[in-house]
Scaffold this motif. Structure first.
Motif, PDB file in Angstrom:
ATOM      1  N   SER A 265       0.801  -1.214   0.000  1.00 57.13           N
ATOM      2  CA  SER A 265       0.000   0.000   0.000  1.00 57.13           C
ATOM      3  C   SER A 265       0.837   1.268   0.000  1.00 57.13           C
ATOM      4  O   SER A 265       0.296   2.358  -0.101  1.00 57.13           O
ATOM      5  CB  SER A 265      -0.910   0.025   1.229  1.00 57.13           C
ATOM      6  N   ILE A 266       2.148   1.118   0.137  1.00 51.73           N
ATOM      7  CA  ILE A 266       2.979   2.329   0.085  1.00 51.73           C
ATOM      8  C   ILE A 266       3.833   2.257  -1.161  1.00 51.73           C
ATOM      9  O   ILE A 266       4.384   1.193  -1.482  1.00 51.73           O
ATOM     10  CB  ILE A 266       3.904   2.463   1.310  1.00 51.73           C
ATOM     11  N   ASP A 267       3.932   3.355  -1.852  1.00 56.22           N
ATOM     12  CA  ASP A 267       4.824   3.390  -2.999  1.00 56.22           C
ATOM     13  C   ASP A 267       5.668   4.641  -2.902  1.00 56.22           C
ATOM     14  O   ASP A 267       5.320   5.581  -2.194  1.00 56.22           O
ATOM     15  CB  ASP A 267       4.025   3.360  -4.302  1.00 56.22           C
ATOM     16  N   LEU A 268       6.787   4.607  -3.597  1.00 53.94           N
ATOM     17  CA  LEU A 268       7.708   5.727  -3.512  1.00 53.94           C
ATOM     18  C   LEU A 268       7.717   6.463  -4.849  1.00 53.94           C
ATOM     19  O   LEU A 268       8.072   5.876  -5.882  1.00 53.94           O
ATOM     20  CB  LEU A 268       9.109   5.206  -3.193  1.00 53.94           C
ATOM     21  N   ALA A 269       7.340   7.717  -4.830  1.00 51.39           N
ATOM     22  CA  ALA A 269       7.314   8.505  -6.060  1.00 51.39           C
ATOM     23  C   ALA A 269       8.704   8.516  -6.681  1.00 51.39           C
ATOM     24  O   ALA A 269       9.703   8.721  -5.993  1.00 51.39           O
ATOM     25  CB  ALA A 269       6.856   9.932  -5.757  1.00 51.39           C
ATOM     26  N   GLY A 270       8.761   8.297  -7.979  1.00 54.10           N
ATOM     27  CA  GLY A 270      10.048   8.281  -8.664  1.00 54.10           C
ATOM     28  C   GLY A 270      10.672   6.906  -8.703  1.00 54.10           C
ATOM     29  O   GLY A 270      11.514   6.613  -9.551  1.00 54.10           O
ATOM     30  N   PHE A 271      10.307   6.051  -7.749  1.00 53.81           N
ATOM     31  CA  PHE A 271      10.805   4.675  -7.721  1.00 53.81           C
ATOM     32  C   PHE A 271       9.642   3.748  -7.376  1.00 53.81           C
ATOM     33  O   PHE A 271       9.700   2.992  -6.425  1.00 53.81           O
ATOM     34  CB  PHE A 271      11.933   4.516  -6.696  1.00 53.81           C
ATOM     35  N   THR A 272       8.560   3.857  -8.131  1.00 55.17           N
ATOM     36  CA  THR A 272       7.394   3.043  -7.811  1.00 55.17           C
ATOM     37  C   THR A 272       7.668   1.593  -8.168  1.00 55.17           C
ATOM     38  O   THR A 272       8.551   1.280  -8.970  1.00 55.17           O
ATOM     39  CB  THR A 272       6.164   3.503  -8.606  1.00 55.17           C
ATOM     40  N   ASP A 273       6.886   0.703  -7.573  1.00 56.18           N
ATOM     41  CA  ASP A 273       6.972  -0.707  -7.927  1.00 56.18           C
ATOM     42  C   ASP A 273       6.814  -0.862  -9.434  1.00 56.18           C
ATOM     43  O   ASP A 273       7.549  -1.596 -10.078  1.00 56.18           O
ATOM     44  CB  ASP A 273       5.857  -1.497  -7.214  1.00 56.18           C
ATOM     45  N   GLU A 274       5.851  -0.148  -9.988  1.00 57.75           N
ATOM     46  CA  GLU A 274       5.571  -0.270 -11.419  1.00 57.75           C
ATOM     47  C   GLU A 274       6.814   0.103 -12.223  1.00 57.75           C
ATOM     48  O   GLU A 274       7.183  -0.586 -13.176  1.00 57.75           O
ATOM     49  CB  GLU A 274       4.399   0.644 -11.775  1.00 57.75           C
ATOM     50  N   GLN A 275       7.457   1.180 -11.830  1.00 58.96           N
ATOM     51  CA  GLN A 275       8.644   1.623 -12.566  1.00 58.96           C
ATOM     52  C   GLN A 275       9.764   0.594 -12.473  1.00 58.96           C
ATOM     53  O   GLN A 275      10.384   0.252 -13.476  1.00 58.96           O
ATOM     54  CB  GLN A 275       9.123   2.977 -12.027  1.00 58.96           C
ATOM     55  N   ILE A 276       9.990   0.094 -11.276  1.00 59.94           N
ATOM     56  CA  ILE A 276      11.110  -0.843 -11.104  1.00 59.94           C
ATOM     57  C   ILE A 276      10.822  -2.146 -11.837  1.00 59.94           C
ATOM     58  O   ILE A 276      11.688  -2.696 -12.517  1.00 59.94           O
ATOM     59  CB  ILE A 276      11.408  -1.054  -9.609  1.00 59.94           C
ATOM     60  N   TYR A 277       9.587  -2.637 -11.727  1.00 56.63           N
ATOM     61  CA  TYR A 277       9.262  -3.887 -12.435  1.00 56.63           C
ATOM     62  C   TYR A 277       9.361  -3.694 -13.943  1.00 56.63           C
ATOM     63  O   TYR A 277       9.785  -4.599 -14.665  1.00 56.63           O
ATOM     64  CB  TYR A 277       7.872  -4.381 -12.042  1.00 56.63           C
ATOM     65  N   SER A 278       8.993  -2.531 -14.438  1.00 59.71           N
ATOM     66  CA  SER A 278       9.090  -2.335 -15.885  1.00 59.71           C
ATOM     67  C   SER A 278      10.558  -2.302 -16.308  1.00 59.71           C
ATOM     68  O   SER A 278      10.907  -2.768 -17.389  1.00 59.71           O
ATOM     69  CB  SER A 278       8.378  -1.048 -16.291  1.00 59.71           C
ATOM     70  N   GLU A 279      11.421  -1.790 -15.420  1.00 60.64           N
ATOM     71  CA  GLU A 279      12.847  -1.820 -15.739  1.00 60.64           C
ATOM     72  C   GLU A 279      13.345  -3.258 -15.800  1.00 60.64           C
ATOM     73  O   GLU A 279      14.095  -3.635 -16.689  1.00 60.64           O
ATOM     74  CB  GLU A 279      13.646  -1.043 -14.677  1.00 60.64           C
ATOM     75  N   ILE A 280      12.914  -4.055 -14.824  1.00 53.39           N
ATOM     76  CA  ILE A 280      13.345  -5.454 -14.804  1.00 53.39           C
ATOM     77  C   ILE A 280      12.875  -6.144 -16.083  1.00 53.39           C
ATOM     78  O   ILE A 280      13.642  -6.829 -16.763  1.00 53.39           O
ATOM     79  CB  ILE A 280      12.784  -6.181 -13.555  1.00 53.39           C
ATOM     80  N   ASN A 281      11.630  -5.905 -16.414  1.00 53.79           N
ATOM     81  CA  ASN A 281      11.085  -6.536 -17.610  1.00 53.79           C
ATOM     82  C   ASN A 281      11.829  -6.097 -18.855  1.00 53.79           C
ATOM     83  O   ASN A 281      12.149  -6.901 -19.719  1.00 53.79           O
ATOM     84  CB  ASN A 281       9.604  -6.195 -17.748  1.00 53.79           C
ATOM     85  N   ALA A 282      12.123  -4.818 -18.916  1.00 52.64           N
ATOM     86  CA  ALA A 282      12.773  -4.285 -20.109  1.00 52.64           C
ATOM     87  C   ALA A 282      14.171  -4.868 -20.268  1.00 52.64           C
ATOM     88  O   ALA A 282      14.588  -5.240 -21.365  1.00 52.64           O
ATOM     89  CB  ALA A 282      12.849  -2.773 -20.017  1.00 52.64           C
ATOM     90  N   LEU A 283      14.870  -4.962 -19.157  1.00 53.85           N
ATOM     91  CA  LEU A 283      16.235  -5.477 -19.224  1.00 53.85           C
ATOM     92  C   LEU A 283      16.268  -6.898 -19.718  1.00 53.85           C
ATOM     93  O   LEU A 283      17.136  -7.301 -20.469  1.00 53.85           O
ATOM     94  CB  LEU A 283      16.839  -5.455 -17.815  1.00 53.85           C
ATOM     95  N   MET A 284      15.291  -7.653 -19.269  1.00 54.07           N
ATOM     96  CA  MET A 284      15.363  -9.071 -19.510  1.00 54.07           C
ATOM     97  C   MET A 284      14.742  -9.496 -20.815  1.00 54.07           C
ATOM     98  O   MET A 284      14.860 -10.632 -21.225  1.00 54.07           O
ATOM     99  CB  MET A 284      14.679  -9.811 -18.355  1.00 54.07           C
ATOM    100  N   ALA A 285      14.078  -8.580 -21.482  1.00 49.94           N
ATOM    101  CA  ALA A 285      13.422  -8.967 -22.718  1.00 49.94           C
ATOM    102  C   ALA A 285      14.426  -9.557 -23.686  1.00 49.94           C
ATOM    103  O   ALA A 285      14.176 -10.563 -24.343  1.00 49.94           O
ATOM    104  CB  ALA A 285      12.733  -7.766 -23.339  1.00 49.94           C
ATOM    105  N   VAL A 286      15.606  -8.958 -23.750  1.00 47.71           N
ATOM    106  CA  VAL A 286      16.618  -9.434 -24.673  1.00 47.71           C
ATOM    107  C   VAL A 286      17.122 -10.802 -24.237  1.00 47.71           C
ATOM    108  O   VAL A 286      17.322 -11.694 -25.040  1.00 47.71           O
ATOM    109  CB  VAL A 286      17.768  -8.424 -24.763  1.00 47.71           C
ATOM    110  N   GLY A 287      17.272 -10.959 -22.931  1.00 46.75           N
ATOM    111  CA  GLY A 287      17.692 -12.263 -22.420  1.00 46.75           C
ATOM    112  C   GLY A 287      16.740 -13.355 -22.856  1.00 46.75           C
ATOM    113  O   GLY A 287      17.139 -14.452 -23.219  1.00 46.75           O
ATOM    114  N   GLN A 288      15.488 -13.023 -22.851  1.00 46.42           N
ATOM    115  CA  GLN A 288      14.502 -14.019 -23.262  1.00 46.42           C
ATOM    116  C   GLN A 288      14.656 -14.333 -24.740  1.00 46.42           C
ATOM    117  O   GLN A 288      14.442 -15.458 -25.163  1.00 46.42           O
ATOM    118  CB  GLN A 288      13.107 -13.487 -22.999  1.00 46.42           C
ATOM    119  N   ASP A 289      15.038 -13.300 -25.480  1.00 45.42           N
ATOM    120  CA  ASP A 289      15.244 -13.551 -26.909  1.00 45.42           C
ATOM    121  C   ASP A 289      16.344 -14.588 -27.106  1.00 45.42           C
ATOM    122  O   ASP A 289      16.296 -15.412 -27.993  1.00 45.42           O
ATOM    123  CB  ASP A 289      15.643 -12.267 -27.619  1.00 45.42           C
TER     124      ASP A 289
END
Lengths: 161, 689, 288
Positions: free
Chosen positions: B647-671
């Motif tokens: 229920s708490i999120d940090l502006a500028g470093f939200t869960d959504e932002q961090i997870y999207s970074e993780i996803n973005a980084l790994m997309a190539v790995g999946q390739d």
């Protein structure tokens, strides 16, 4: 959100598929903004060299690190995960790194239960002045991950289960 | 669909030497949501910034990724540029392809690919960035200074001279602190009271300083710029306004055998007393524990003689509230008490030295009083037991300090210097006497300091013995000091007339209570912690609170005064604006999902989270939730990572932002390791859940 | 209250009075000191000088003998206590050292085991109040100088009281009704085994200690170490010859005095064994 579905790299993706025969380790580093990020910057300004397989995700403090980030990273193809912050006592926010350490201590056993090879996880304290330590850590960890090979087991397992 | 602009910088050749910047720009164009991408030789230069601004307007960009150096280098630059083009500055992020890429890798295919991935990562993050507004906080331009020793006095005077009101709170009946007790000061041997008392008078009469003596800080609420302080004015039993400070009451008080705190027990005082002649304010206080009227119910001698009618036995503790914007903590030190059950119960003391049992074994501050012209002997060095002039005095350094088996590992820093000073003061007054010093090391760095110690040894003939003392015991008229001279390897036995122990510098006993009220951290010895040991030695990690003097660690007078002026300057920087802007990287609670487990309250290092009650219109309690005070929150995100119900999120470093970074980084790995039957790239929102 | 009891060599030889009186006292107090089987010498001082790991190995062996009795090992001799406690603390805190010692001794270290000096057991486990209740013949008018020597409470890592200013013996003897004196040489070294090769040095040290005790008004010295007792007691004749000082000051074990206070007879605590007998003085005070 439509765009969240699109992370394809276009031309790059083709490039990589052609070189897919030679496996490269993928390491994700969650590092704090104040100590380790700055330490990694120092490694850069000092022109030190280390293997190019680490991808940095900046967080304000290791206190912000949620162990679920690590699980997600492994799920998405990481072969190794590094978490690094300020040395105990040096936290920019007084105590965030202590909370991270405590959380990790508790979480460690659970990670193993989940099927995560603990050799693929590393915690370290790297200060803003320790560019050399950052380089050594990445070098060493890359070697470890290289030795262990791709973390297919985990991805296969979660695919099955 | 996002419209992100990607700006790839060559940094001259710093990046382009190993990274194919043009290709990075071309690849970036292909990332979904990128509306414009280009590369340029110097993105931070004027033309570079103009290029960004132009593109923002032309392509109506809603997010910017500058792919260049470390954000620690130029994030401010580019956010400012973006803001000038009408975009919220927090929609701009930097991909660090210099320090983290071009400078640390060879010119290879993998290096350029890494740069592309770093850009992709930031693009995914920026897509989820939201416009943030800096947090504005009003500043109350009044300061609180806690502690009226030389540190507090200096800080108060500096702030007051800068034109701001200062509330100075001192727990004792007079300001002055330990410095007022000293005889002479090293390395110049000038008289301590001569240099301090004018400052004390200034503090007492400064129009901008409101002085609360015999008072303590009871409660502190609020945050930087907006503290509310409750001060307890202890009952003095004397009306300070009516009293003229004539001192008649002291002369007539029949309770005369109370050891004087100011003279460290070497002299007695009365129950109603002015702690020392130069006290500010020069007003007495009744020590109710020893006053005959308060203990036995009759006497009132002081009231009878007081010509001003200032004695008020009915006075009670009074609580006053003050609002301040900044706080200077200058609570100072006390000496480690040895050999008796002192105020530091965690430490064992030195029973083997007999301090507290034998009157001729004294501590450093007691020696100061003996040597002081205003002291119990009028400045003559006479031993306490029989008033004889001691012909042999042994000084022991490192009593408590640097002695892990006694529980203290730190060096008290000032003892080497003041012991050298003591030997000089002694030799200057007792010419035929011998001063012995047992030491572990002589630590005398500082301007004129080592020269001073050399003088003590070479000109005044102090006998320095390197070693420790195992035991001190009385043998008739003498004290036998048994120790070792480790340089000659001999056991040493000295017949001394008096022994002076340089006991460790410790924080005021019980001071952690105040630190807890202030919400500032302290170390294992209860010394207050600074925000950064090198670069922020004056600030606390808690915004708006500053440190001066020995409350932070052992310090001598010049260091204390310098730090006090530093703290005063920090306070004035704080007061230079009517309101403060703070980075909006703060945590926010989702009140709908908060389950009131309060783990966030426990982990927050800044006490920025409180419990909030949500009530309906009739005032019935619906639920309790956590609430973040954005003025206090510093944005570490520990609460966000701890929250049980997400229920708490940090502006500028939200869960959504961090997870999207993780996803973005790994997309190539999946390739590289395609997993059949699994669609690439799921919604990060789902994955975050 | 059962403890695994390790007497050590001295207590079965020269210090038999220490052993006997401790057993008599324990019996009066209802403490069971059950002697461990097959014990060996703790190695005293030569072993840790020559081979510290082996010294710890011997201690580990001795501690392991407590199995089946109690993890609490009661020790009376200051040197035995020192050797065993030091090894025990090291093994518990230093994993590397522990595996080294385990390898040398071939015995797994039990981290539950605790080496306890009998003084500490009386003070912490039994308690002063319980002791007071068992006193049937208070040591009234007896002025005792409690002598700790240099080893009993040092180094701080193994201390059971303030290592530089212990008061444990004073507290116990005062609970038994004695008056203890404040004196300067309570922690000074008695010269230990230097008595043999450097007798003159030991005579000087012992003379200083006895002088100090007598100057403080002591009628008897109480100690807790066989070697201290031997030096302080036996060297009084040599001091008379060398320095011409007749001290005639009895030196007894604290267990002997406490035993008497708790109703043991003089014979049960072997009070007559000392070279300078305490018996006449105690008899005069009606304590025998």
């Amino acid at each position: 959100m439509e765009e969240s579905h699109g992370t394809e790299a276009g031309t790059e993706r083709v490039d990589q598929e052609t070189t897919a025969t030679s496996w490269e380790p993928r390491i994700v580093a969650f590092i704090c903004n104040w100590c380790t990020y700055t330490g990694a910057d120092l490694a850069g300004t000092s022109r030190m060299k280390y293997p190019p397989y680490v991808r940095v995700i900046k967080i304000p403090c290791t206190g912000r690190f949620d162990p679920l980030f690590m699980i997600k990273a492994f799920e998405r193809g990481a072969d190794g995960v590094l978490v690094s912050g300020c040395h105990p006592g040096d936290c920019h926010y007084t105590a965030g790194n202590y909370n991270a350490r405590r959380k990790y201590t508790v979480f460690k056993d659970l990670l193993a239960t989940l099927g995560i090879d603990m050799d693929r996880v590393r915690f370290s304290w790297i200060s803003a002045s320790e560019g050399g330590k950052w380089v050594d850590t990445i070098k060493h960890f890359t070697e470890v991950i290289r030795g262990k090979g791709p973390f297919r087991e985990y991805r296969e397992m979660i695919d099955v289960g | 669909m996002s419209k992100i602009g990607v700006f790839v910088c060559h940094c001259g050749e710093n990046i382009s030497r190993t990274v194919d910047c043009e290709r990075v720009a071309r690849a970036s164009e292909q990332i979904r949501g990128v509306a414009f991408a280009t590369d340029y030789k110097y993105m931070c230069s004027d033309p570079g910034q103009a290029l960004i601004k132009k593109a923002i307007r032309e392509y109506e960009l809603d997010g910017v990724v500058v792919s260049s150096c470390s954000p620690h280098m130029h994030e401010k630059t580019f956010r400012k540029a973006v803001e000038e083009a009408g975009l919220n500055p927090f929609l701009c992020e930097m991909a660090n392809i210099r320090e983290h890429c071009s400078w640390v890798h060879e010119k290879e295919e993998t290096t350029t690919r890494k740069a592309i991935e770093l850009v992709r990562l930031m693009v995914e993050k920026v897509k989820r960035n939201v416009a943030l507004e800096p947090i504005r906080v009003n500043v109350t331009k009044r300061a609180l200074v806690i502690g009226g020793g030389v540190g507090g006095i200096q800080a108060a005077l500096d702030i007051a001279d800068g034109g701001h009101e200062v509330i100075l709170v001192e727990k004792d009946p007079s300001v002055g602190g330990h410095m007022a007790q000293l005889s002479e000061t090293f390395p110049t041997l000038d008289c301590s009271q001569c240099i301090l008392t004018p400052k004390m008078v200034d503090v007492g009469s400064h129009p901008n300083i409101k002085l609360y003596t015999y008072s303590e800080v009871e409660k502190i609420e609020g945050f930087v710029g907006n503290f509310k302080v409750t001060i307890k004015k202890k009952a003095r039993s004397v009306d300070i306004d009516k009293c003229t400070g004539c001192g008649e009451c002291q002369l007539k008080c029949p309770s005369k055998k109370i050891p004087s705190e100011f003279d460290r027990g070497l002299k007695n005082r009365t129950a109603i007393y002015i702690p020392f002649p130069q006290a500010v304010p020069a007003r007495p206080v009744i020590d109710r524990e020893h006053c005959i009227y308060f203990t036995k119910g009759k006497c009132k001698a002081c009231q009878k003689v007081c010509p001003a009618g200032a004695i008020d036995y009915e006075q009670t503790d009074e609580y006053v509230e003050e609002e301040v914007g900044g706080i200077v903590v200058a609570t100072g030190f006390d000496l480690y008490t040895v050999g008796e059950q002192g105020p530091y119960p965690d430490y064992r003391g030195y029973g083997e030295y007999g301090y507290g049992e034998d009157p001729d074994i004294i501590d450093g501050l007691q020696f100061e009083r003996l040597a002081s012209a205003s002291g119990p002997t009028g400045g003559a060095i006479l031993r306490p037991s029989d008033g004889k002039e001691p012909k042999s005095v042994v000084f022991l350094k490192c009593i408590g300090s640097r002695h892990p088996s006694k529980g203290i590992e730190f060096c008290s820093k000032i003892c080497c210097m003041y012991t050298a000073k003591h030997t000089m003061l002694y030799k200057h007054k007792v010419h035929d006497g011998t001063a012995y010093v047992f030491y572990m090391d002589i630590r005398s760095p500082g301007k004129g300091y080592d020269e001073f110690v050399r003088r003590a040894i070479e000109e005044d003939g102090a006998v320095y013995l390197r070693g420790r003392v195992s035991r001190i015991y009385r043998s008739g008229d003498h004290l036998i000091v048994k120790g070792a001279d480790t340089l000659s390897g001999a056991a040493v036995e000295i017949e001394a007339d008096m022994v002076v122990l340089a006991t460790a510098v410790m924080p005021q006993p019980g001071i952690e209570g105040l630190f807890q009220k202030l919400g500032i951290s302290y170390d294992q010895y209860k010394f207050a912690n600074e925000a950064h040991p090198k670069l922020r030695p004056v600030e606390c990690a808690t915004a708006g609170i500053f440190l001066a003097g020995a409350c932070q660690g052992p310090k001598d007078i010049p260091e204390t005064v310098a730090q006090a002026s530093g703290a005063a300057s920090k306070v004035q920087i704080l007061f230079s604006r009517d309101e403060m802007l703070r980075e909006p990287v703060v945590a926010k609670v989702n009140e709908n999902t908060c389950i009131a487990c309060w783990y966030c309250l426990e982990v927050c290092p800044f006490k920025a989270i409180t419990q909030k009650e949500i009530r309906d219109r009739k005032g019935n309690l619906i639920k309790r939730v956590a609430e973040v005070n954005p003025s206090v929150c510093t944005g570490c995100g520990t609460c966000a990572a701890t929250c049980f119900s997400n229920s708490i999120d940090l502006a500028g470093f939200t869960d959504e932002q961090i997870y999207s970074e993780i996803n973005a980084l790994m997309a190539v790995g999946q390739d590289l390791f395609p997993e059949p039957g699994k669609e690439e790239g799921e919604s990060p929102d789902e994955q975050a859940a | 209250m059962t403890y695994a009891y390790y007497p050590g060599c001295s207590l079965k030889g020269t210090a038999i009075d220490y052993h006997t009186s401790a057993m008599a006292l324990a019996e009066r107090l209802g403490i069971e000191l059950k002697e461990m089987e097959d014990w060996v010498c703790c190695g005293a001082s030569p072993i840790h000088q020559r081979n510290p790991a082996l010294a710890s190995g011997v201690a580990n062996l001795l501690l392991s003998l407590s199995k089946g009795i109690s993890p609490q090992v009661a020790v009376l001799c200051a040197a035995c206590y020192h050797n065993m406690k030091k090894a025990e603390v090291e093994m518990r805190e230093d994993g590397k050292k522990r595996s080294e010692v385990e390898e040398i001794s071939g015995i797994a270290f039990d981290p539950e085991v605790r080496t306890r000096h009998f003084l500490d057991i009386l003070d912490k486990d039994y308690g002063l109040n319980a002791l007071k209740e068992k006193v049937v013949k208070p040591l009234s008018d007896l002025r005792v100088a409690c002598y700790y020597g240099c080893l009993l409470s040092r180094p701080p890592e193994i201390a059971f009281d303030d290592p530089e200013q212990p008061t444990i013996m004073e507290r116990l003897l005062e609970a038994a009704g004695a008056e203890t004196v404040s004196w300067s040489h309570r922690m000074e070294c008695c010269g230990a085994s230097h008595a043999v090769p450097l007798t003159h040095a030991v005579l000087r040290l012992v003379n200083d200690i006895l002088q100090s005790a007598r100057a403080a008004g002591a009628e008897v010295i109480a100690c807790a170490c066989p070697l201290c007792q031997a030096n302080l007691d036996m060297r009084q004749a040599g001091i008379l010859t060398k320095f011409g000082v007749a001290h005639n000051l009895p030196v007894v074990y604290f267990t002997q005095l406490l035993g008497l206070a708790c109703g043991a007879t003089g014979k049960e605590v072997m009070i007559e064994k000392g070279m300078v007998s305490a018996a006449p003085m105690l008899r005069a005070k009606n304590l025998l």
